[in-house]
Design an enzyme around this catalytic site. Structure first.
Site, PDB file in Angstrom:
ATOM      1  N   CYS A  58       0.838  -1.210   0.000  1.00 11.72           N
ATOM      2  CA  CYS A  58       0.000   0.000   0.000  1.00 11.72           C
ATOM      3  C   CYS A  58       0.870   1.256   0.000  1.00 11.72           C
ATOM      4  O   CYS A  58       0.576   2.228  -0.704  1.00 11.72           O
ATOM      5  CB  CYS A  58      -0.928   0.013   1.203  1.00 11.72           C
ATOM      6  SG  CYS A  58      -2.114  -1.362   1.243  1.00 11.72           S
ATOM      7  N   ALA A  59       1.930   1.231   0.786  1.00 14.31           N
ATOM      8  CA  ALA A  59       2.851   2.367   0.837  1.00 14.31           C
ATOM      9  C   ALA A  59       3.511   2.570  -0.522  1.00 14.31           C
ATOM     10  O   ALA A  59       3.610   3.700  -1.016  1.00 14.31           O
ATOM     11  CB  ALA A  59       3.903   2.150   1.925  1.00 14.31           C
TER      12      ALA A  59
END
Length: 164
Positions: A58-59
């Site tokens: 996600c990052a």
């Protein structure tokens, strides 16, 4: 079909497809103000959906869209998750995210329901599935990717190509 580590998951909410009107949904910004996504805005909207900014994939997805967003004319880029706005703010500050607006669906999960990306089953049940929606200035969905395996990144090039 969407999977998490190879196991099929169910999604809750209304499925949104290319050609549909993008539902306008109110989300919570880092300063606790309300910000809408979807609908006609006069700009393209890239709605980058992630389960949690507190995971590596996600990052990475958010960082990559942040890099690309700096060069996109007439385009707003969002990252939507169920993380609290405070956690989103810390992430954006730490990672130097300046071109993507982080928005939280924590209050009512209205975005997850309206876009059909709320996880109904899996160890991540109650979070959002990984997805990318592109909405044109008139409010129509022109690109949709429900990432088939939640633990993998989306197709950035295909999403960005839909802006042309």
């Amino acid at each position: 079909m969407v999977t998490f580590k190879g196991s099929e998951v169910t999604l809750k909410g209304k499925e949104i497809n290319v050609g549909d009107n993008a539902p306008e949904v109110d989300l919570v910004a880092g300063d606790l103000s309300v910000k809408s996504v979807g609908g006609a805005s006069g700009k393209f909207q890239v709605i980058n959906v992630v389960p949690s900014l507190d995971t590596g994939v996600c990052a990475m997805q958010t960082r990559k869209f942040n890099e690309k967003a700096a060069t996109l004319p007439n385009t707003e880029v969002f990252v939507v998750s169920l993380d609290l706005p405070f956690a989103q703010g810390r992430f954006c500050t730490t990672e130097g995210i300046k071109n993507v607006v982080a928005l939280s669906d924590f209050k009512e999960k209205a975005f997850g329901e309206a876009y059909g990306v709320l996880l109904g089953s899996s160890p991540l049940a109650g979070l959002l599935s990984r997805a990318v929606f592109v909405v044109n200035p008139e409010g129509k969905v022109v690109y949709k990717e429900l990432v088939a395996e939640i633990t993998t990144e989306p197709n950035y090039e295909a999403a960005l190509a839909s802006l042309k």
